[in-house]
Design a protein around this motif. Structure first.
Motif, mmCIF file in Angstrom:
data_model
loop_
_atom_site.group_PDB
_atom_site.id
_atom_site.type_symbol
_atom_site.label_atom_id
_atom_site.label_comp_id
_atom_site.label_asym_id
_atom_site.label_seq_id
_atom_site.Cartn_x
_atom_site.Cartn_y
_atom_site.Cartn_z
ATOM 1 N N ALA A 264 65.931 69.635 28.427
ATOM 2 C CA ALA A 264 66.417 68.356 27.895
ATOM 3 C C ALA A 264 65.290 67.594 27.202
ATOM 4 O O ALA A 264 64.115 67.740 27.542
ATOM 5 N N LEU A 265 65.650 66.753 26.247
ATOM 6 C CA LEU A 265 64.660 65.954 25.539
ATOM 7 C C LEU A 265 64.171 64.797 26.410
ATOM 8 O O LEU A 265 64.984 64.071 26.985
ATOM 9 N N PRO A 266 62.853 64.584 26.525
ATOM 10 C CA PRO A 266 62.337 63.477 27.345
ATOM 11 C C PRO A 266 62.717 62.123 26.751
ATOM 12 O O PRO A 266 62.530 61.878 25.565
ATOM 13 N N MET A 267 63.304 61.260 27.585
ATOM 14 C CA MET A 267 63.785 59.953 27.155
ATOM 15 C C MET A 267 64.715 60.085 25.946
ATOM 16 O O MET A 267 64.704 59.267 25.029
ATOM 17 N N GLY A 268 65.514 61.140 25.945
ATOM 18 C CA GLY A 268 66.470 61.336 24.868
ATOM 19 C C GLY A 268 65.845 61.732 23.552
ATOM 20 O O GLY A 268 66.529 61.748 22.516
ATOM 21 N N GLY A 269 64.553 62.048 23.555
ATOM 22 C CA GLY A 269 63.874 62.492 22.351
ATOM 23 C C GLY A 269 62.821 61.530 21.834
ATOM 24 O O GLY A 269 61.960 61.924 21.039
ATOM 25 N N VAL A 270 62.853 60.262 22.262
ATOM 26 C CA VAL A 270 61.881 59.293 21.730
ATOM 27 C C VAL A 270 60.507 59.428 22.385
ATOM 28 O O VAL A 270 59.498 59.024 21.795
ATOM 29 N N ARG B 131 66.846 76.710 26.358
ATOM 30 C CA ARG B 131 66.003 76.541 25.180
ATOM 31 C C ARG B 131 65.473 75.102 25.121
ATOM 32 O O ARG B 131 66.084 74.183 25.646
ATOM 33 N N TRP B 132 64.340 74.936 24.430
ATOM 34 C CA TRP B 132 63.777 73.605 24.260
ATOM 35 C C TRP B 132 64.637 72.757 23.345
ATOM 36 O O TRP B 132 65.551 73.231 22.685
ATOM 37 N N PHE B 133 64.334 71.479 23.293
ATOM 38 C CA PHE B 133 65.013 70.492 22.459
ATOM 39 C C PHE B 133 66.505 70.362 22.753
ATOM 40 O O PHE B 133 67.274 69.904 21.916
ATOM 41 N N GLY B 134 66.920 70.794 23.944
ATOM 42 C CA GLY B 134 68.311 70.638 24.351
ATOM 43 C C GLY B 134 69.297 71.456 23.553
ATOM 44 O O GLY B 134 70.497 71.138 23.528
ATOM 45 N N LEU B 135 68.843 72.535 22.901
ATOM 46 C CA LEU B 135 69.721 73.297 22.011
ATOM 47 C C LEU B 135 70.859 74.003 22.739
ATOM 48 O O LEU B 135 71.854 74.376 22.111
ATOM 49 N N ASP B 136 70.744 74.183 24.053
ATOM 50 C CA ASP B 136 71.815 74.826 24.811
ATOM 51 C C ASP B 136 72.798 73.827 25.404
ATOM 52 O O ASP B 136 73.804 74.221 25.991
ATOM 53 N N LEU C 181 67.407 64.504 13.178
ATOM 54 C CA LEU C 181 66.054 64.326 13.696
ATOM 55 C C LEU C 181 66.178 64.006 15.178
ATOM 56 O O LEU C 181 66.716 62.954 15.546
ATOM 57 N N VAL C 182 65.710 64.911 16.035
ATOM 58 C CA VAL C 182 65.952 64.761 17.465
ATOM 59 C C VAL C 182 64.690 64.528 18.300
ATOM 60 O O VAL C 182 64.787 64.108 19.452
ATOM 61 N N HIS C 183 63.509 64.802 17.725
ATOM 62 C CA HIS C 183 62.328 64.748 18.590
ATOM 63 C C HIS C 183 61.069 64.702 17.743
ATOM 64 O O HIS C 183 61.100 64.884 16.527
ATOM 65 N N TRP C 184 59.943 64.443 18.417
ATOM 66 C CA TRP C 184 58.637 64.513 17.774
ATOM 67 C C TRP C 184 57.620 65.039 18.769
ATOM 68 O O TRP C 184 57.822 64.976 19.985
ATOM 69 N N ALA D 123 66.794 69.385 14.401
ATOM 70 C CA ALA D 123 67.593 70.482 14.956
ATOM 71 C C ALA D 123 68.830 70.686 14.087
ATOM 72 O O ALA D 123 69.355 69.748 13.484
ATOM 73 N N ALA D 124 69.297 71.930 14.024
ATOM 74 C CA ALA D 124 70.465 72.260 13.216
ATOM 75 C C ALA D 124 71.295 73.325 13.914
ATOM 76 O O ALA D 124 70.788 74.090 14.741
ATOM 77 N N ALA D 125 72.580 73.368 13.566
ATOM 78 C CA ALA D 125 73.464 74.375 14.153
ATOM 79 C C ALA D 125 73.028 75.776 13.737
ATOM 80 O O ALA D 125 73.205 76.736 14.491
ATOM 81 N N ASP D 126 72.470 75.903 12.535
ATOM 82 C CA ASP D 126 71.892 77.168 12.088
ATOM 83 C C ASP D 126 70.788 76.839 11.098
ATOM 84 O O ASP D 126 70.788 75.779 10.458
ATOM 85 N N LEU D 127 69.833 77.733 10.963
ATOM 86 C CA LEU D 127 68.642 77.444 10.182
ATOM 87 C C LEU D 127 68.959 77.268 8.695
ATOM 88 O O LEU D 127 68.407 76.387 8.028
#
Length: 208
Positions: free
Chosen positions: A131-137, A69-74, A88-91, A11-15
């Motif tokens: 939100a990311l499940p289990m913080g993303g892991v 939004r997904w991946f907790g971006l909001d 790196l926040v998720h898989w 994830a990034a603040a902007d692409l």
């Protein structure tokens, strides 16, 4: 039922800054991804040989969705984290039958959403609230109803290892065992939540 790695999520603040960050570290050029109209995000992709890595960010040209939004971006915490740089926040893992995987899993991956872009069709598990499940892991689940983008991506990078650090290693291990996850070397370690990918690029080892 088996599951294998589909893609990693940075994830990034902007692409633009996220893409530059990854290209600088790997020396590899990313390929265009596209827009996700449902969530108001967009991405760029890097092939990993059978799987891929995406850099994802809020699309400033898209209208804000009426849901998180997904991946907790909001989330404020994620936005503060990304202000310091991409992460790196998720898989995400591929499953053959989304309904069966959600029923059999020992964890709540969220609800399955039917999504599309161009000729691509897929189902993705998205936690309520984004939100990311289990913080993303804990991985999200994806079932492709078309060909995965990985098949069309150039690949000069290889994922050697994905290290997942969590305060509850036994819980994460049990979830991956239930999903019958195979194929990618996974290392689970105790500690504060963190994901780290080790890539091999032109003989160099790179950690993200």
């Amino acid at each position: 039922m088996t599951a294998h790695l589909d893609h990693l999520v940075i994830a990034a603040a902007d692409l633009e800054s996220g893409q530059a960050w990854l290209e600088d570290r790997t020396g590899l050029k990313m390929q265009p991804g596209g827009e996700h109209a449902y969530f108001g995000t967009h991405n760029a992709l890097l092939g990993l040989g059978g799987s891929y890595l995406e850099v994802i960010a809020v699309d400033p040209a898209a209208p804000a969705p009426a849901y998180p939004r997904w991946f907790g971006l909001d989330e404020g915490e994620m936005q503060e984290r990304l202000a310091a740089g991409p992460a790196l926040v998720h898989w995400v893992v591929t499953v053959q039958n989304m309904g069966a995987a959600l029923r059999l899993s020992t964890e709540d991956h969220g609800e399955a959403l039917a999504l599309a872009r161009g000729s691509n069709r897929w189902q993705l598990s998205v936690p309520r609230g984004g939100a990311l499940p289990m913080g993303g892991v804990l991985p999200s689940l994806i079932e492709w109803e078309s060909v995965s983008p990985a098949s069309n991506l150039r690949s000069a990078a290889v994922l050697e290892r994905l290290t997942l650090t969590t305060l509850d290693p036994a819980r994460l291990s049990a979830a991956l065992e239930t999903l019958d996850f195979t194929g990618t070397p996974i290392q689970i370690e105790p500690g504060p939540t963190r994901l780290q990918a080790t890539l091999k690029v032109n003989g160099r080892e790179i950690q993200l």
